[in-house]
Design a protein around this motif. Structure first.
Motif, short mmCIF file in Angstrom:
data_model
loop_
_atom_site.label_atom_id
_atom_site.label_comp_id
_atom_site.label_asym_id
_atom_site.label_seq_id
_atom_site.Cartn_x
_atom_site.Cartn_y
_atom_site.Cartn_z
N ALA A 58 43.77 37.02 34.31
CA ALA A 58 42.44 36.57 33.88
C ALA A 58 41.88 35.52 34.83
O ALA A 58 40.69 35.51 35.15
CB ALA A 58 42.51 36.03 32.46
N LYS A 59 42.73 34.63 35.31
CA LYS A 59 42.29 33.59 36.24
C LYS A 59 41.85 34.19 37.57
O LYS A 59 40.90 33.72 38.19
CB LYS A 59 43.39 32.56 36.44
N THR A 60 42.53 35.25 38.01
CA THR A 60 42.12 35.90 39.27
C THR A 60 40.79 36.61 39.09
O THR A 60 40.08 36.86 40.07
CB THR A 60 43.17 36.91 39.77
N ARG A 61 40.44 36.94 37.85
CA ARG A 61 39.14 37.59 37.57
C ARG A 61 38.06 36.56 37.28
O ARG A 61 36.97 36.90 36.84
CB ARG A 61 39.29 38.54 36.36
N LYS A 62 38.41 35.29 37.48
CA LYS A 62 37.47 34.17 37.32
C LYS A 62 37.00 33.98 35.87
O LYS A 62 35.88 33.51 35.62
CB LYS A 62 36.24 34.34 38.23
N LEU A 63 37.86 34.30 34.92
CA LEU A 63 37.50 34.08 33.52
C LEU A 63 37.70 32.61 33.16
O LEU A 63 38.65 31.97 33.61
CB LEU A 63 38.34 34.95 32.60
N ASN A 64 36.81 32.11 32.32
CA ASN A 64 36.85 30.71 31.92
C ASN A 64 37.67 30.48 30.66
O ASN A 64 38.23 29.40 30.46
CB ASN A 64 35.42 30.20 31.69
N TYR A 65 37.77 31.52 29.81
CA TYR A 65 38.49 31.34 28.55
C TYR A 65 38.89 32.70 27.98
O TYR A 65 38.39 33.75 28.39
CB TYR A 65 37.62 30.59 27.53
N LEU A 66 39.81 32.63 27.01
CA LEU A 66 40.20 33.79 26.21
C LEU A 66 39.81 33.53 24.77
O LEU A 66 39.90 32.40 24.28
CB LEU A 66 41.70 34.04 26.29
N GLU A 67 39.39 34.57 24.08
CA GLU A 67 38.99 34.48 22.68
C GLU A 67 39.79 35.49 21.87
O GLU A 67 40.04 36.61 22.34
CB GLU A 67 37.50 34.77 22.55
N ALA A 68 40.20 35.11 20.68
CA ALA A 68 40.94 36.02 19.80
C ALA A 68 40.54 35.75 18.35
O ALA A 68 40.36 34.60 17.96
CB ALA A 68 42.44 35.82 19.97
N TRP A 69 40.43 36.82 17.59
CA TRP A 69 40.15 36.70 16.16
C TRP A 69 41.36 37.20 15.39
O TRP A 69 41.92 38.25 15.71
CB TRP A 69 38.92 37.51 15.77
N ILE A 91 42.98 42.96 26.75
CA ILE A 91 41.90 41.98 26.86
C ILE A 91 40.73 42.65 27.57
O ILE A 91 40.84 43.06 28.73
CB ILE A 91 42.34 40.73 27.66
N GLU A 92 39.62 42.77 26.88
CA GLU A 92 38.38 43.24 27.51
C GLU A 92 37.63 42.01 27.99
O GLU A 92 37.47 41.05 27.24
CB GLU A 92 37.53 44.02 26.51
N TYR A 93 37.17 42.03 29.24
CA TYR A 93 36.57 40.80 29.76
C TYR A 93 35.16 41.01 30.33
O TYR A 93 34.75 42.13 30.65
CB TYR A 93 37.48 40.14 30.79
N GLU A 94 34.48 39.90 30.40
CA GLU A 94 33.07 39.91 30.77
C GLU A 94 32.84 39.85 32.27
O GLU A 94 33.58 39.17 32.98
CB GLU A 94 32.36 38.72 30.11
N THR A 95 31.83 40.54 32.72
CA THR A 95 31.29 40.36 34.06
C THR A 95 29.93 39.68 33.95
O THR A 95 29.36 39.25 34.95
CB THR A 95 31.15 41.70 34.78
N SER A 123 39.06 45.62 31.73
CA SER A 123 40.08 45.15 30.79
C SER A 123 41.40 44.87 31.50
O SER A 123 41.67 45.38 32.59
CB SER A 123 40.31 46.19 29.68
N ILE A 124 42.18 44.02 30.86
CA ILE A 124 43.57 43.75 31.24
C ILE A 124 44.42 44.37 30.16
O ILE A 124 44.34 43.96 28.99
CB ILE A 124 43.83 42.23 31.33
N GLU A 125 45.19 45.38 30.49
CA GLU A 125 46.00 46.10 29.50
C GLU A 125 47.44 46.11 29.99
O GLU A 125 47.77 46.76 30.98
CB GLU A 125 45.47 47.52 29.31
#
Length: 201
Positions: free
Chosen positions: A105-116, A59-63, A42-44
Motif C-alpha cells: 500500500a505504501k508503494t502505491r502511495k496510499l495514505n491510510y487503510l479503512e476497515a469496517w 484491499i481495494e484502493y483509490e487512484t 486492489s491488493i489481494e
C-alpha cells in the motif's frame, strides 16, 4: 508460512477459508459463492501453509480520493476481506498478511487503510492491536416476522417481507430493544505514514 499474491487457482481455498473464519464472527451468514472482483486496483494476498490457504486479505484502493473509502484524508485502501482459517488462528497469520499489504500500500502511495467490522470484541481488539483507530459507526438491524411490522409496511399488494436487513444511522436504539439481532458496525482506520491524520465523517 508463505505470503503471496492471490491467483484464480486459489478461489476455492479462498472461499473455504473465508466462510470458516466468518462462522466465528457476527458475519456468520455473509457467505460468498465466488470471490469478488473490484472496479478499482486492489491488493489481494493469501497466506499459504503446507499448500493450503490459511488466510487472506483483499484491499481495494483509490487512484482518486473518495472513490472507494469514506474518509477525505488522501488516497485510501478499503479492507474488504481479511480472514484466517480457524485451524491457523492465533499464529500471526492475520498480522503477517496485514504487514505485507501495508508495505505494498505504501508503494502505491496510499495514505491510510479503512476497515469496517461488527461488534465482535476480539475482532475489534485485533484492529486496535494493529494500531487502527475507531472513527465512527452505525448499526446493522435484522428484522424477522413480527419485528418487521413495527418498522416497515409493504407498499405492494400481497407482498409480505419475512426478513429485512437494514442500516440505522440514528441514535435511538431503544426502539429496537425487542429486536433479536442487531450489530454495531464500526469503522477502523490506520494512517500509513507518520504524519498522517484521518478525518472522521
Amino acid at each position: 508460512m508463505k505470503i503471496r499474491a492471490y491467483t484464480p487457482a486459489d478461489e476455492k481455498g479462498w472461499l473455504h477459508c473465508r466462510v470458516l473464519a466468518f462462522l466465528e464472527t457476527a458475519y456468520f451468514d455473509n457467505v460468498l459463492q465466488e470471490k469478488e472482483s473490484y472496479a478499482f486496483p486492489s491488493i489481494e494476498l493469501v497466506a499459504e501453509i503446507e499448500g493450503k490457504i490459511a488466510g487472506l486479505i483483499d484491499i481495494e484502493y483509490e487512484t482518486k480520493e473518495g472513490a472507494v473509502c469514506s474518509r477525505n484524508s488522501g488516497l485510501g485502501g478499503m479492507i474488504w476481506h481479511i480472514a484466517v482459517h480457524p485451524y491457523y488462528s492465533r499464529q500471526g497469520v492475520g498480522q503477517a498478511l496485514l504487514n505485507e499489504a501495508e508495505k505494498i500500500a505504501k508503494t502505491r502511495k496510499l495514505n491510510y487503510l479503512e476497515a469496517w467490522t461488527r461488534d465482535d470484541t476480539w475482532v475489534q481488539n485485533w484492529y486496535e492491536k494493529m494500531n487502527f483507530t475507531m472513527t465512527d459507526s452505525y448499526y446493522h438491524i435484522y428484522l424477522e416476522g413480527n419485528e418487521i411490522k413495527s418498522h416497515f409496511q409493504s407498499a405492494t399488494e400481497q407482498l409480505f417481507p419475512v426478513s429485512v436487513f437494514s442500516h440505522y444511522t440514528g441514535e435511538n436504539l431503544k426502539q429496537f430493544s425487542g429486536v433479536q439481532r442487531k450489530h454495531q458496525c464500526v469503522c477502523y482506520v490506520k494512517a500509513l505514514n507518520e504524519n498522517g491524520s484521518i478525518k472522521s465523517v
